[in-house]
Motif scaffolding. Structure first.
Motif, short mmCIF file in Angstrom:
data_model
loop_
_atom_site.label_atom_id
_atom_site.label_comp_id
_atom_site.label_asym_id
_atom_site.label_seq_id
_atom_site.Cartn_x
_atom_site.Cartn_y
_atom_site.Cartn_z
N GLN A 79 3.35 -5.39 -23.30
CA GLN A 79 3.02 -6.21 -22.13
C GLN A 79 3.16 -5.36 -20.88
N ARG A 80 2.12 -5.36 -20.06
CA ARG A 80 2.11 -4.56 -18.84
C ARG A 80 2.65 -5.36 -17.68
N LYS A 81 3.37 -4.69 -16.82
CA LYS A 81 3.88 -5.33 -15.62
C LYS A 81 2.77 -5.36 -14.58
N ILE A 82 2.56 -6.50 -13.97
CA ILE A 82 1.50 -6.65 -12.98
C ILE A 82 2.00 -6.09 -11.65
N ARG A 83 1.18 -5.28 -11.03
CA ARG A 83 1.54 -4.66 -9.76
C ARG A 83 1.31 -5.65 -8.63
N GLN A 84 2.35 -5.87 -7.87
CA GLN A 84 2.29 -6.81 -6.75
C GLN A 84 1.68 -6.11 -5.54
N LYS A 85 0.81 -6.82 -4.82
CA LYS A 85 0.24 -6.29 -3.59
C LYS A 85 0.85 -7.03 -2.42
N TYR A 86 1.18 -6.30 -1.38
CA TYR A 86 1.81 -6.88 -0.20
C TYR A 86 0.94 -6.60 1.01
N SER A 87 0.88 -7.57 1.91
CA SER A 87 0.07 -7.43 3.11
C SER A 87 0.74 -6.43 4.06
N PRO A 88 -0.04 -5.81 4.92
CA PRO A 88 0.56 -4.90 5.92
C PRO A 88 1.58 -5.62 6.81
N GLN A 89 1.32 -6.89 7.13
CA GLN A 89 2.25 -7.65 7.95
C GLN A 89 3.59 -7.81 7.23
N PHE A 90 3.53 -8.13 5.93
CA PHE A 90 4.76 -8.29 5.16
C PHE A 90 5.52 -6.97 5.13
N LYS A 91 4.81 -5.87 4.93
CA LYS A 91 5.46 -4.57 4.86
C LYS A 91 6.15 -4.25 6.19
N ASP A 92 5.46 -4.51 7.30
CA ASP A 92 6.05 -4.25 8.61
C ASP A 92 7.30 -5.10 8.83
N GLN A 93 7.23 -6.38 8.45
CA GLN A 93 8.39 -7.27 8.60
C GLN A 93 9.54 -6.83 7.69
N ALA A 94 9.22 -6.42 6.48
CA ALA A 94 10.24 -5.95 5.55
C ALA A 94 10.92 -4.69 6.10
N LEU A 142 14.72 -9.82 -0.04
CA LEU A 142 13.28 -10.01 -0.25
C LEU A 142 12.89 -9.96 -1.73
N GLY A 143 13.82 -9.62 -2.59
CA GLY A 143 13.51 -9.53 -4.02
C GLY A 143 12.64 -8.34 -4.36
N LEU A 144 12.85 -7.25 -3.64
CA LEU A 144 12.07 -6.03 -3.85
C LEU A 144 12.96 -4.90 -4.34
N PRO A 145 12.40 -3.97 -5.08
CA PRO A 145 13.17 -2.77 -5.41
C PRO A 145 13.38 -1.93 -4.14
N GLU A 146 14.55 -1.32 -4.04
CA GLU A 146 14.84 -0.49 -2.86
C GLU A 146 13.82 0.63 -2.71
N ALA A 147 13.37 1.16 -3.84
CA ALA A 147 12.43 2.30 -3.81
C ALA A 147 11.16 1.96 -3.05
N ILE A 148 10.71 0.71 -3.15
CA ILE A 148 9.49 0.31 -2.43
C ILE A 148 9.71 0.39 -0.93
N LEU A 149 10.85 -0.12 -0.47
CA LEU A 149 11.13 -0.07 0.96
C LEU A 149 11.26 1.37 1.45
N TYR A 150 11.91 2.22 0.66
CA TYR A 150 12.01 3.63 1.05
C TYR A 150 10.63 4.28 1.11
N SER A 151 9.77 3.93 0.17
CA SER A 151 8.41 4.47 0.14
C SER A 151 7.62 4.02 1.36
N TRP A 152 7.70 2.72 1.66
CA TRP A 152 6.98 2.20 2.83
C TRP A 152 7.48 2.86 4.11
N ARG A 153 8.80 3.04 4.19
CA ARG A 153 9.38 3.64 5.40
C ARG A 153 8.91 5.08 5.55
N ALA A 154 8.85 5.82 4.45
CA ALA A 154 8.38 7.21 4.51
C ALA A 154 6.92 7.27 4.96
N LYS A 155 6.09 6.37 4.44
CA LYS A 155 4.68 6.34 4.84
C LYS A 155 4.55 5.99 6.32
#
Length: 99
Positions: free
Chosen positions: A8-23, A39-52
């Protein structure tokens, strides 16, 4: 992934730019671990968004808008080049005919 069904494959969640900025604002205020938990997110996602965001210097939403504008300008440039080539052909035709 589901441990019971390894196929079973994990479905990749897509987040809006507004959500990312607020997060990212939430993470800047309260810290990445707390924001990720809230927010129920992995920390790695927030670190990735912040780096970008730091790499681009703009908010993620602004980066998306700029990419859309660049794409629009490229299409317009291509159209104008085609029009210019057509006008050159027409001008050449009429100058030959007038001689």
């Amino acid at each position: 992934m589901n441990e019971n069904n390894p196929n079973q494959r994990k479905i990749r969640q897509k987040y809006s730019p507004q959500f990312k900025d607020q997060a990212l604002e939430h993470a800047a205020k309260d810290g990445v671990p707390k924001a990720a938990k809230d927010l129920g997110l992995p920390e790695a996602i927030l670190y990735s968004w912040r780096a970008k965001q730091k790499q681009g210097g703009n908010s993620l939403e602004n980066q998306k808008l700029q990419q859309a504008e660049v794409a629009r300008l490229k299409r317009e440039n291509e159209r104008l080049q085609e029009e210019n080539a057509f006008l050159k052909k027409v001008a050449t035709y009429f100058t030959k005919e007038s001689k």
